[in-house]
Design a protein around this motif. Structure first.
Motif, mmCIF file in Angstrom:
data_model
loop_
_atom_site.group_PDB
_atom_site.id
_atom_site.type_symbol
_atom_site.label_atom_id
_atom_site.label_comp_id
_atom_site.label_asym_id
_atom_site.label_seq_id
_atom_site.Cartn_x
_atom_site.Cartn_y
_atom_site.Cartn_z
ATOM 1 N N ASP A 101 -5.255 -7.771 12.088
ATOM 2 C CA ASP A 101 -4.280 -6.545 12.555
ATOM 3 C C ASP A 101 -3.387 -5.900 11.670
ATOM 4 N N ARG A 102 -2.402 -6.958 11.066
ATOM 5 C CA ARG A 102 -1.350 -6.523 10.229
ATOM 6 C C ARG A 102 -1.856 -5.810 9.015
ATOM 7 N N ILE A 103 -3.046 -6.306 8.316
ATOM 8 C CA ILE A 103 -3.692 -5.635 7.363
ATOM 9 C C ILE A 103 -4.090 -4.096 7.676
ATOM 10 N N ARG A 104 -4.738 -4.166 8.884
ATOM 11 C CA ARG A 104 -4.985 -2.914 9.359
ATOM 12 C C ARG A 104 -4.168 -1.975 9.705
ATOM 13 N N GLU A 105 -2.771 -2.258 10.001
ATOM 14 C CA GLU A 105 -1.813 -1.540 10.494
ATOM 15 C C GLU A 105 -1.474 -0.935 9.198
ATOM 16 N N LEU A 106 -1.735 -1.202 7.890
ATOM 17 C CA LEU A 106 -1.220 -1.067 6.611
ATOM 18 C C LEU A 106 -2.171 0.294 6.020
ATOM 19 N N LYS A 107 -3.082 0.611 6.663
ATOM 20 C CA LYS A 107 -4.185 1.508 6.227
ATOM 21 C C LYS A 107 -3.718 2.908 6.046
ATOM 22 N N TRP A 108 -2.596 3.328 6.941
ATOM 23 C CA TRP A 108 -1.953 4.743 6.754
ATOM 24 C C TRP A 108 -1.022 4.494 5.570
ATOM 25 N N LYS A 109 -0.563 3.298 5.513
ATOM 26 C CA LYS A 109 0.314 3.214 4.212
ATOM 27 C C LYS A 109 -0.290 3.421 2.860
ATOM 28 N N MET A 110 -1.557 2.727 3.074
ATOM 29 C CA MET A 110 -2.263 2.841 1.556
ATOM 30 C C MET A 110 -2.566 4.341 1.297
ATOM 31 N N THR A 111 -3.113 4.967 2.423
ATOM 32 C CA THR A 111 -3.505 6.532 2.060
ATOM 33 C C THR A 111 -2.179 7.131 1.550
ATOM 34 N N ARG A 112 -0.964 7.137 2.294
ATOM 35 C CA ARG A 112 0.170 7.653 1.755
ATOM 36 C C ARG A 112 0.385 7.111 0.252
ATOM 37 N N ALA A 113 0.319 5.874 0.164
ATOM 38 C CA ALA A 113 0.613 5.430 -1.296
ATOM 39 C C ALA A 113 -0.434 6.016 -2.713
ATOM 40 N N ARG A 114 -1.721 6.076 -2.051
ATOM 41 C CA ARG A 114 -2.651 6.641 -2.946
ATOM 42 C C ARG A 114 -2.233 8.226 -3.242
ATOM 43 N N ASP A 115 -1.897 9.009 -2.269
ATOM 44 C CA ASP A 115 -1.416 10.266 -2.295
ATOM 45 C C ASP A 115 -0.235 10.210 -3.345
ATOM 46 N N ASN A 116 0.868 9.528 -3.084
ATOM 47 C CA ASN A 116 1.955 9.583 -3.965
ATOM 48 C C ASN A 116 1.565 9.324 -5.591
ATOM 49 N N ASP A 117 0.717 8.209 -5.545
ATOM 50 C CA ASP A 117 0.226 7.851 -6.902
ATOM 51 C C ASP A 117 -0.442 8.981 -7.519
ATOM 52 N N GLU A 132 1.834 -6.143 -0.097
ATOM 53 C CA GLU A 132 1.961 -6.371 1.231
ATOM 54 C C GLU A 132 0.937 -7.008 1.831
ATOM 55 N N VAL A 133 -0.157 -6.480 1.485
ATOM 56 C CA VAL A 133 -1.529 -7.013 1.919
ATOM 57 C C VAL A 133 -1.559 -8.343 1.410
ATOM 58 N N ASP A 134 -1.374 -8.912 0.146
ATOM 59 C CA ASP A 134 -1.407 -9.938 -0.400
ATOM 60 C C ASP A 134 -0.322 -11.184 0.262
ATOM 61 N N SER A 135 0.566 -10.527 0.731
ATOM 62 C CA SER A 135 1.780 -11.212 1.445
ATOM 63 C C SER A 135 1.404 -11.755 2.665
ATOM 64 N N ILE A 136 0.697 -10.725 3.174
ATOM 65 C CA ILE A 136 0.012 -11.194 4.801
ATOM 66 C C ILE A 136 -0.965 -12.319 4.355
ATOM 67 N N ARG A 137 -1.875 -12.083 3.465
ATOM 68 C CA ARG A 137 -2.957 -13.110 3.345
ATOM 69 C C ARG A 137 -2.286 -14.679 2.927
ATOM 70 N N VAL A 138 -1.268 -14.683 2.178
ATOM 71 C CA VAL A 138 -0.579 -15.739 1.835
ATOM 72 C C VAL A 138 0.159 -16.522 3.208
ATOM 73 N N LYS A 139 0.761 -15.558 3.805
ATOM 74 C CA LYS A 139 1.203 -16.223 4.956
ATOM 75 C C LYS A 139 0.226 -16.766 5.976
ATOM 76 N N SER A 140 -0.990 -15.990 6.082
ATOM 77 C CA SER A 140 -1.993 -16.653 7.011
ATOM 78 C C SER A 140 -2.340 -18.147 6.541
ATOM 79 N N ASN A 141 -2.702 -17.873 5.032
ATOM 80 C CA ASN A 141 -3.179 -19.086 4.477
ATOM 81 C C ASN A 141 -2.118 -20.215 4.772
ATOM 82 N N GLU A 142 -0.799 -19.829 4.332
ATOM 83 C CA GLU A 142 0.206 -21.135 5.029
ATOM 84 C C GLU A 142 0.273 -21.344 6.307
ATOM 85 N N ALA A 143 0.046 -20.680 7.015
ATOM 86 C CA ALA A 143 -0.001 -20.796 8.632
ATOM 87 C C ALA A 143 -1.278 -21.659 9.075
#
Length: 166
Positions: A101-117, A132-143
């Motif tokens: 869910d948290r990664i999916r919520e970043l979809k809009w942010k990724m689109t904006r980031a690509r446009d900025n880039d 940020e996506v990697d941080s979520i995955r790390v937290k998931s593995n730690e959990a």
């Protein structure tokens, strides 16, 4: 000789009777999962310790030579282990759902980031979102690792999935 009513679907004995007729009278005759089987009942047998052997017609005590109290303790330990495993699996699923869910919520942010880039001619914004996506995955593995380290049902039940991502 005694007669045991045994539920083959759920693998547990439901009653001990002196006669087959008494067992039949006390059990639903239309249930295909129930069987009435002969068993040499001993004073040290505990009903919940009785199990059906692989041949499908012979019963035995899973804990021969143990006292009734010891059998109860062993069964409680088995039940606790099953409860811990079930609750842990539920929490692991919760961790995975929360991370997705948290990664999916970043979809809009990724689109904006690509446009900025694209405008800026670099990949800095995309790299930040991917971090940020990697941080979520790390937290998931730690959990999941934290959850795996818990041993008691109380500890596993007290584990809060959302707190692991803060």
């Amino acid at each position: 000789m005694s007669f045991i009513v045994y539920n083959k679907l759920d693998n547990y004995a439901t009653g001990v009777y002196d006669t087959k007729l008494a067992a039949e009278n006390d059990s639903p005759t239309d249930d295909p999962h129930l069987s009435i089987l002969e068993y040499e009942w001993k004073e040290t047998d505990y009903l919940l310790s009785i199990t059906l052997d692989a041949d499908g017609v012979t019963l035995s005590n899973r804990f021969p030579g143990k006292t009734i109290d010891e059998q109860k303790s062993l069964i409680e330990a088995e039940d606790d282990a099953v409860s811990v495993a079930r609750e842990r699996a539920f929490k692991v699923n919760g961790i995975k759902v929360e991370a997705a869910d948290r990664i999916r919520e970043l979809k809009w942010k990724m689109t904006r980031a690509r446009d900025n880039d694209l405008v800026n001619g670099n990949s800095d914004s995309t790299a930040e979102v991917l971090a940020e996506v990697d941080s979520i995955r790390v937290k998931s593995n730690e959990a999941e690792s934290t959850l795996d380290a818990l041993t008691s049902l109380e500890e596993v039940e007290a584990f809060k999935v959302k707190e692991q991502f803060n």
